[in-house]
Design an enzyme around this catalytic site. Structure first.
Site, PDB file in Angstrom:
ATOM      1  N   ASP A 150       0.863  -1.156   0.000  1.00  0.00           N
ATOM      2  CA  ASP A 150       0.000   0.000   0.000  1.00  0.00           C
ATOM      3  C   ASP A 150       0.913   1.222   0.000  1.00  0.00           C
ATOM      4  OD1 ASP A 150      -2.252   1.577   0.365  1.00  0.00           O
ATOM      5  OD2 ASP A 150      -1.866   1.652   2.521  1.00  0.00           O
ATOM      6  N   LYS A 166      -7.291  -4.743  -5.191  1.00  0.00           N
ATOM      7  CA  LYS A 166      -6.009  -5.104  -4.579  1.00  0.00           C
ATOM      8  C   LYS A 166      -5.951  -6.608  -4.369  1.00  0.00           C
ATOM      9  CE  LYS A 166      -5.007  -0.849  -2.059  1.00  0.00           C
ATOM     10  NZ  LYS A 166      -4.591  -0.267  -0.793  1.00  0.00           N
ATOM     11  N   ASN A 181      -8.484  -0.591   3.974  1.00  0.00           N
ATOM     12  CA  ASN A 181      -8.599  -0.918   2.553  1.00  0.00           C
ATOM     13  C   ASN A 181      -7.554  -1.936   2.120  1.00  0.00           C
ATOM     14  OD1 ASN A 181      -6.601   0.865   3.057  1.00  0.00           O
ATOM     15  ND2 ASN A 181      -6.939   2.132   1.258  1.00  0.00           N
ATOM     16  N   PHE A 184     -12.824  22.061  -5.524  1.00  0.00           N
ATOM     17  CA  PHE A 184     -11.920  21.126  -6.195  1.00  0.00           C
ATOM     18  C   PHE A 184     -12.708  19.930  -6.736  1.00  0.00           C
ATOM     19  CE2 PHE A 184      -9.744  17.108  -5.786  1.00  0.00           C
ATOM     20  CZ  PHE A 184      -8.576  17.351  -6.506  1.00  0.00           C
ATOM     21  N   THR A 231      -2.324   1.310  -4.838  1.00  0.00           N
ATOM     22  CA  THR A 231      -2.755   2.424  -4.015  1.00  0.00           C
ATOM     23  C   THR A 231      -4.072   2.982  -4.508  1.00  0.00           C
ATOM     24  OG1 THR A 231      -2.224   4.650  -3.317  1.00  0.00           O
ATOM     25  CG2 THR A 231      -1.293   3.936  -5.392  1.00  0.00           C
ATOM     26  N   GLY A 232      -4.800   3.553  -3.602  1.00  0.00           N
ATOM     27  CA  GLY A 232      -6.048   4.197  -3.969  1.00  0.00           C
ATOM     28  C   GLY A 232      -5.811   5.610  -4.474  1.00  0.00           C
ATOM     29  N   GLU A 241      -3.332  20.242   2.330  1.00  0.00           N
ATOM     30  CA  GLU A 241      -3.854  21.553   2.651  1.00  0.00           C
ATOM     31  C   GLU A 241      -3.393  21.998   4.011  1.00  0.00           C
ATOM     32  OE1 GLU A 241      -8.118  21.910   2.129  1.00  0.00           O
ATOM     33  OE2 GLU A 241      -7.494  23.193   0.478  1.00  0.00           O
TER      34      GLU A 241
END
Lengths: 1150, 286
Positions: free
Chosen positions: A349, A751, A774, A494, A631-632, A453
């Site tokens: 991951d 995955k 996940n 966004f 990876t997500g 951010e």
């Protein structure tokens, strides 16, 4: 901070797993009513036994094991007198020993389970009973109870949120123990109950019914390949055993027919035996009994003990202990250790595993000037390691102390009042969706939606542009100590297509300005043409940043005319309330205003890698382990990380990017990639040496012989197609030909599918490593699952087989522990089979000389004790402690890992070699004493060749030979090895003399028939000459063979050991990992792991404590929308993630 | 070493080939032989049997060590292991079991022919069993008095034996269960071809060898049938050294193994010199 089991949003359609229960009727706060339905209590029970049931249940479970039943069967056979060739205790002693050890282990496990159950069941929570809040233990909470939870409490059960102290019945929960995600999740109470005031919740599912318990069950039992091989071999040995039995039975039938019949004057047949055939049949079973020691019961127990030892080594390894998080490595499964030495594919991951999920503002470019390089006093770029003091932010009382920056010139620029720099930080402090919380004066906390951010806003804060607070309409910023409130006119949120976000603010002076930050690729196209020169410089900087693996953002602004804004805002309002195509219209409007902007600069955020990640990956790659990152995250982010952890390098011939959206596109892209690789290798093959071709022709797949390094990056959509049945092989071939594979935007299910795919087609051991919920599916699917522990989420750890807190420990786990475990297990199995064949086959040869009567060669006590006393401990010591090269060496020479991947140390061939050696030994063991004893006499003239002396001689030489052999096999001598080997020999002689002593005979004359035998036999020089001869002849070929192999065909480990012995002057080359700056040819995009819709949430003011007046002025906005959007988002990209494997505690923030 | 089975028609013992256990009068035969060399030190006289499976499982276990150790209850109630030689006509057999039942009962006598006169050579029948066997493992039943006949009251002789166990010898310390011939027989052999010590011939004085070279004859009372299962019987005379009897196998084996080891050592040394030093750290691939 944490509360478990709560899933309010599924309330309307409750479905019990299994689907049996369609709905639950619960009346709140009415225990009598709810009792009627017999819902489970909230008492958790994970333990299996109690004191009374332990013995029967445990025994029943143990006898379900084939091995145990088999030995029980043997025991029954031995009770039949016609068959019994051995006394019953030869089987029952080991069997009882094995059963006891297992039972003790089970009992301890269960004891700890009882303890943890009690702990959880006795946690307190406040329950409303009869109108009064009462402290109640968790196990007494019932379905329908109303529970009051306070901030930072654990949740006792799956709950329905009735109301909370936050406005709109919102509550923030942490679901770390459920899915491993540490950020807060928002839950809203159902409207009907939301006006109730205090936070209170209704218990919905209790005890065994909660999500946690539902999900925690039944982990698939993993077995190692050695386990499977061992089982196959044991079956083969059974086959072999039956064959031997049949041969000897036929021999017996023939013998009884030819000789035994005539011999009846001295030895009549047993009652009931009337024919040679029947006698043969009986002798078959007798031989099964005495030959069963080829697969001794102690095999499985010994294997377990060794694995347990290895697991403790992992647990105790100080070098895998993370002091910062106080988490040691933990082997949660004790059965997989040796497979760690055979891993070929690692699926990793990204977030939390490779990276720390901490974003650090590290560099920026303002108006063509780049800041952020570490500089020494003279202004030169400093080397790593000699960092100067970080910039001092003490002038700023609001500064975040954890923030560190290394370039003082930026702060100077701020202090000098450089307008560009000021504007730069102003943008950072205004253009975001961060929420601030000020617990006390000056103590600011930012709740950022994405860590990027947060990093940017924190940076601005430290440089004197402190974002202080916001309301739906305003943003208050402290600019260098001055509080300035900007009017927030609009947030242009966004999303994935826009890859940018903007805010439109009106400054106190009344100027309207649009601030925009976004992906460079997008934003640079939207700049005003006069920025051309600045753009070029900034682009150079961007390339440089990207080359260092930083995430970059470009910042720009635009002044808006009052009239234009009025007009635009009007249109925006209309578009926002439009019934259809709302999103499209908004997008077009956004697009229009974000145009012709002025470039301010660029930021570079470092996605902090975990410690030592690039080094670890480099070493694992050298060890021929292929690393795939699943990876997500977005493609850009993932590729970026790929570069920064050196999985991808610019030396690579090509990086293929597969982003097709349809089956055909994907197929085409994969095909092209393969063609390119083929072409390259072909052209190289022509120009290159002949050898290369030869070796490539040997390989089954042409693709595996690809010259050059390639990498494959594949997107989630494409992966979905690539994983379809007809394309998966193509995909796999392409992927396996590549050095590095990165799959981005993959769902947890995908995955697992990728892992499954590799497992299915490659006969390779796979390891999955991850930290979040996940990754659970992937961790469970792979042969070995590794969880990153120490973070708050424990879901991945719960599903994993091993856990530790840093990715870099993987290197040690595999290269040191895994390699050793594999080596030890292989050596152990080889030796174990060898010693039992040497031991047992002697009976076979003796059969030819004793009329196939199943007479044993040895004393029955020797047979009983051989496997459990005389030879068990030395081989266990070897299996636990042995090592061929010390740990530093196996890290230094990762190639040492390869034998494990290729399965070289224990396979069918090795097995046959061991067996052959065992049989060879048994032949000598029988025939040398046979030759000697045939007409030898003792030194006092009496006969030597009596059965008992023969038995003692053979047994003694066997024990000595196997002890010498284990001495040869042991590569690493510890005091324990010495103690066990010498101890076993001593124990043998001690027990031998004890068993043959007068005293025992006096008590049980029929049991200890060998009285006086030991001293009479072992006093004979002939016997010792025989033993010596046997030992030499058995060991000599082994020594010669190993010597030859060392000289002619040394293994890498031999060579390493040799060099270590010689200790050449040549010191260890420090293969320091230099940070090679990548000359960037690519760069990152908008690297936000951002959720859309937050802007709307802010503008709606829903998540703020506001006066009702301020709120009412905003009700006109599409206020219900944001929750919907959030939910939609969750539903779309989280549909699989959201079928949460989740289970434990969530945090409730009220 | 003399084979006196008598299978060959020419053998003097051929006439006794088909004797049975209880043939009366016993069949006797005489075998002449010549010693080429004289035996200087003590001589041991063995009988050897071939194709006799003393190591058969059912045979080996067919005994009751308790009984043989003088346990009175076992004497009258022998172990089940002794079946079918446990009881005879409702009386317990002492000693019970197949081993005891098949005890070797030929009598061998050695004579020297010296110028036509026959001199009997003294054969010592004590000291042929292990000390532990004679003193620990085998004991006569205990009771009032030393009259063995009384002590074995209530038992019967093994089926094949001509006389009871308490009539094996005249001397009380070599009679009953502690008769040394019996003890030697009860120590079963490991292999189907074996020999057992029968008698000792002690050297009388230092002036003349124990057995001079010359003509001898062996007088055999042939009671023990082996022909039915193709067994062979032998008589062996042998002296011993510090490491027991003559043992060509061990010698040859040691010489062979020694030379192989030496040869192997030389070969390995050569190989090591030729190839051994090419393993330097230089070839460690990375």
């Amino acid at each position: 901070m944490t509360v478990p089991r709560e899933m309010p949003e599924k309330w309307p359609r409750v479905r019990a797993p299994g689907g049996a229960e369609e709905e639950r009727r619960v009346r709140a706060n009415a225990r009598e009513y709810n009792e009627k339905f017999q819902y489970a209590s909230n008492c958790i029970k994970t333990s299996k036994y109690n004191i009374v049931t332990f013995l029967p249940v445990n025994l029943f479970e143990q006898f379900q094991e084939v091995a145990n039943t088999y030995f029980l069967f043997l025991l029954i056979l031995q009770l039949i007198p016609q068959i019994s060739s051995l006394s019953w205790f030869t089987t029952i002693v080991p069997l009882v020993l094995v059963l006891t050890i297992t039972a003790v282990k089970d009992a301890t496990d269960d004891y700890f389970r009882h303890k943890s159950d009690n702990q959880v069941n006795n946690r307190q929570s406040q329950v409303l009973i009869g109108g009064v809040l009462r402290q109640e233990q968790w196990m007494n909470v019932r379905v329908g109870d109303i529970i009051k939870l306070e901030n930072n409490q654990f949740v006792a059960a799956d709950l329905l949120l009735l109301s909370s102290s936050e406005p709109h019945g919102l509550c923030y929960i942490e679901t770390a123990e459920l899915d491993g995600e540490t950020n807060m999740k928002v839950r809203q109470a159902i409207p009907v109950t939301s006006e109730l005031g205090d936070t209170s919740k209704l218990a919905r599912f209790d005890g065994p019914d909660t999500k946690l318990m539902q999900n925690s069950g039944r982990t698939k039992f993993k077995r190692t390949s050695i386990d499977r091989l061992m089982n196959t071999l044991v079956l083969w040995i059974f086959g072999f055993l039956v064959c031997m039995g049949v041969i000897l039975a036929i021999g017996n039938a023939i013998w009884e027919h030819e000789v035994g019949v005539c011999f009846q004057i001295y030895l009549p047949w047993d009652e009931g035996v009337h024919s040679a055939f029947f006698s043969g049949f009986l002798s078959f079973w007798s031989y099964i009994i005495i030959l069963n020691t080829v697969v001794p019961i102690s095999l499985y127990v010994s294997v377990e003990v060794i694995r347990l030892g290895h697991s403790y080594f992992i647990n105790w390894d100080k070098k895998m202990y993370c002091a910062k998080r106080r988490t040691p490595a933990e082997a949660r499964t004790t059965t997989l250790n040796e497979e760690l030495g055979q891993v070929e594919y690692i699926f990793s991951d990204k977030t939390g595993t490779l990276t720390q999920n901490i974003m650090v503002f590290s560099k920026c470019s303002v108006n063509g000037h780049s800041y952020g390089d570490v500089q020494d006093v003279l202004g030169h770029k400093a080397e790593l390691g000699e960092r100067p003091e970080p910039v001092d932010f003490s002038f700023n009382p609001l500064a975040d102390l954890r923030f560190q920056f290394w370039d003082p010139s930026l702060l100077e620029a701020v202090k000098l009042g450089d307008p560009h720099v000021h504007e730069f930080f102003r943008l950072l402090s205004l253009c975001h969706t961060v929420m601030s919380e000020e617990k006390s004066e000056g103590e600011l906390f930012y709740k950022a939606q994405s860590p990027d951010e947060g990093a940017l806003v924190t940076a601005a804060r430290n440089f004197g542009f402190v974002f202080r607070s916001r309301t739906p309409k305003t943003i208050t910023v402290h600019e260098l100590g001055r509080a300035i409130t900007y009017q927030l006119l609009a947030i242009l949120d966004f999303n994935n297509i826009r890859k940018r976000m903007s805010v439109i603010v009106r400054s106190p002076e009344g100027k309207i300005r649009l601030y925009c930050k976004g992906a460079d690729t997008i934003l640079l196209e939207r700049l005003h043409p006069i920025n051309q020169d600045l753009t070029n410089v900034t682009t150079d900087h961007l390339n440089e940043y990207a080359g260092e693996g930083l995430r970059t953002l470009v910042l720009a602004y635009k002044d808006l005319e009052e009239s234009y804004y009025e007009d635009w805002s009007e249109r925006l309002h209309r578009a926002g309330s439009a019934p259809e195509a709302r999103e499209d219209r908004l997008a077009r409007l956004y697009d229009e205003v974000e145009h012709d902007m002025m470039l301010l600069g660029a930021t570079a955020i470092e996605d902090k890698l975990q410690q030592g990640v690039p080094e670890t990956i480099a070493i694992l790659t050298l060890a021929n382990i292929k690393i795939w990152v699943l990876t997500g995250d977005k493609q850009e982010t993932a590729v970026n990380i790929g570069y920064s952890c050196k999985m991808l390098t610019d030396d690579m011939t090509e990086v293929f990017v597969v982003t097709g959206h349809t089956v055909l596109e994907v197929r085409e892209e994969l095909r092209k990639a393969r063609e390119k690789m083929m072409d390259a290798s072909r052209s190289m093959g022509n120009g290159f040496s002949y050898q290369e071709k030869l070796s490539s022709s040997k390989l089954t797949s042409v693709l595996e012989a690809i010259a050059g390094e390639y990498a494959l990056v594949i997107n989630g959509h494409s992966l979905a197609h690539a994983l379809e049945a007809d394309m998966e092989v193509e995909f796999l071939e392409t992927a396996c030909a590549c050095k590095a594979v990165i799959c981005c935007r993959v769902t947890p299910l995908q995955k697992a599918q990728v892992v499954e795919l590799v497992k299915k087609y490659k006969k390779a051991v796979t390891l999955a490593i991850g930290d979040g919920a996940n990754d659970v599916s992937m961790i469970k699917t792979a042969h070995i699952g590794v969880g990153i522990s120490g973070q708050e989420g424990i879901q991945a750890v719960l599903a994993s087989d091993y856990s530790f807190s840093q990715f870099k420990f993987l290197q040690r786990l595999l290269l040191v522990h895994g390699r050793w475990s594999y080596l030890r297990m292989c050596k152990f199995l080889c030796y174990f089979f060898y010693k039992n064949f040497a031991f047992t086959m002697v009976h076979f040869w003796f059969g030819f000389f004793c009329g196939f009567s199943a007479q044993t060669v040895y004393d029955q006590y020797f047979i009983t004790l051989y496997n459990i006393v005389y030879t068990s401990l030395p081989v266990l010591a070897m299996g636990v402690f042995d090592q061929d090269v010390p740990e530093q060496r196996s890290m230094e020479y990762p190639k040492l890992y390869e034998p494990g991947q290729l399965n070289l140390l224990f396979n069918k061939r090795e097995f046959f070699i061991c067996i052959a050696q065992g049989i060879y030994t048994s032949v000598l063991m029988f025939f040398i004493p046979y030759g000697v004893f045939a007409d030898a006499t003792r030194d006092d003239g009496a006969q030597l060749a009596d059965y008992q002396s023969f038995a003692v001689t053979v047994a003694t030489s066997l024990v000595i030979v196997v002890s010498v052999q284990i001495g040869l096999d042991t590569g690493f001598w510890t005091a324990i090895n010495h103690f066990f080997i010498w101890g076993s020999l001593a124990a043998y002689f001690a027990i031998l003399f004890a068993m043959h002593s007068d005293g025992l005979f006096q008590m049980f004359p029929n049991q200890f028939r060998f009285v006086g035998n030991a001293q009479n036999t072992l006093a004979q020089p002939t016997v010792w000459l025989t033993i010596a001869l046997t030992t030499v002849v058995c060991i000599m070929p082994v020594v010669a063979f190993r010597f030859l192999k060392l000289d002619l065909k040394p293994e890498l480990s031999d060579t390493v050991r040799y060099t270590q012995l010689v200790r050449k002057k040549q010191k260890t080359q420090h293969r320091c990992m230099r940070r090679v700056g990548r000359v960037g040819s690519r760069r990152s995009g908008y690297a936000f792991s951002h959720q859309e819709g937050f802007g709307e949430l802010i503008m709606s003011g829903k998540n703020m404590r506001l006066s009702s007046l301020a709120l009412s002025s905003f009700t006109a906005r599409p206020s219900a929308g944001w929750i919907e959007t959030l939910r939609k988002k969750k539903g779309s990209d989280g549909s699989t993630a959201g079928s949460p494997s989740g289970a434990a505690d969530k945090t409730l923030k009220v | 070493q003399i084979d006196y089975t008598g299978t060959e028609p020419s053998s003097p013992c051929n006439k006794c080939l088909n004797v049975s256990w209880d043939s009366t009068p016993p069949c006797t035969c005489i075998i002449n032989f010549t010693l080429e060399h004289s035996f200087e030190s003590n001589v041991f006289m063995y009988y050897g049997l071939s194709n006799f499976y003393q190591n058969h499982r059912r045979y080996v276990k067919s005994r009751d060590d308790s009984q043989l150790n003088g346990d009175n209850s076992s004497l009258l109630n022998p172990s089940k292991e002794c079946e079918p030689y446990r009881t005879n006509e409702d009386k317990p057999i002492a000693p019970c079991g197949a081993i005891a039942n098949s005890m070797f009962n030929d009598t061998l006598e050695l004579y020297r022919i010296d110028n036509g006169t026959e001199t009997s050579i003294t054969l010592i029948k004590k000291g042929i069993a292990w000390w532990t066997d004679k003193n620990v493992k085998f004991r006569n039943p205990t009771g009032d008095g030393n009259n063995l006949t009384a002590l074995f009251q209530g038992t019967t002789k093994p089926v094949n034996w001509p006389k009871a166990v308490y009539m094996l010898d005249m001397e009380p310390d070599n009679n009953g269960f502690i008769n040394e011939d019996f003890i030697v027989w009860m120590r079963t052999a490991a292999l189907p071809t074996f020999r057992k010590l029968y008698r000792l011939i002690e050297r009388k004085n230092n002036l003349q060898p124990t057995l001079q070279a010359g003509k001898y004859f062996l007088n055999i009372t042939y009671n023990y049938p082996v022909h039915s299962f193709d067994g062979r019987k032998r008589m062996i005379l042998s002296t011993i050294s510090w490491m027991g009897g003559k043992n060509p196998f061990l010698g040859i084996a040691y010489i062979t193994v020694g030379s192989i080891c030496f040869f192997l050592g030389v070969v390995l040394l050569i190989i090591h010199h030729k190839y051994g030093n090419r393993n330097t750290s230089a070839d460690i691939p990375n």
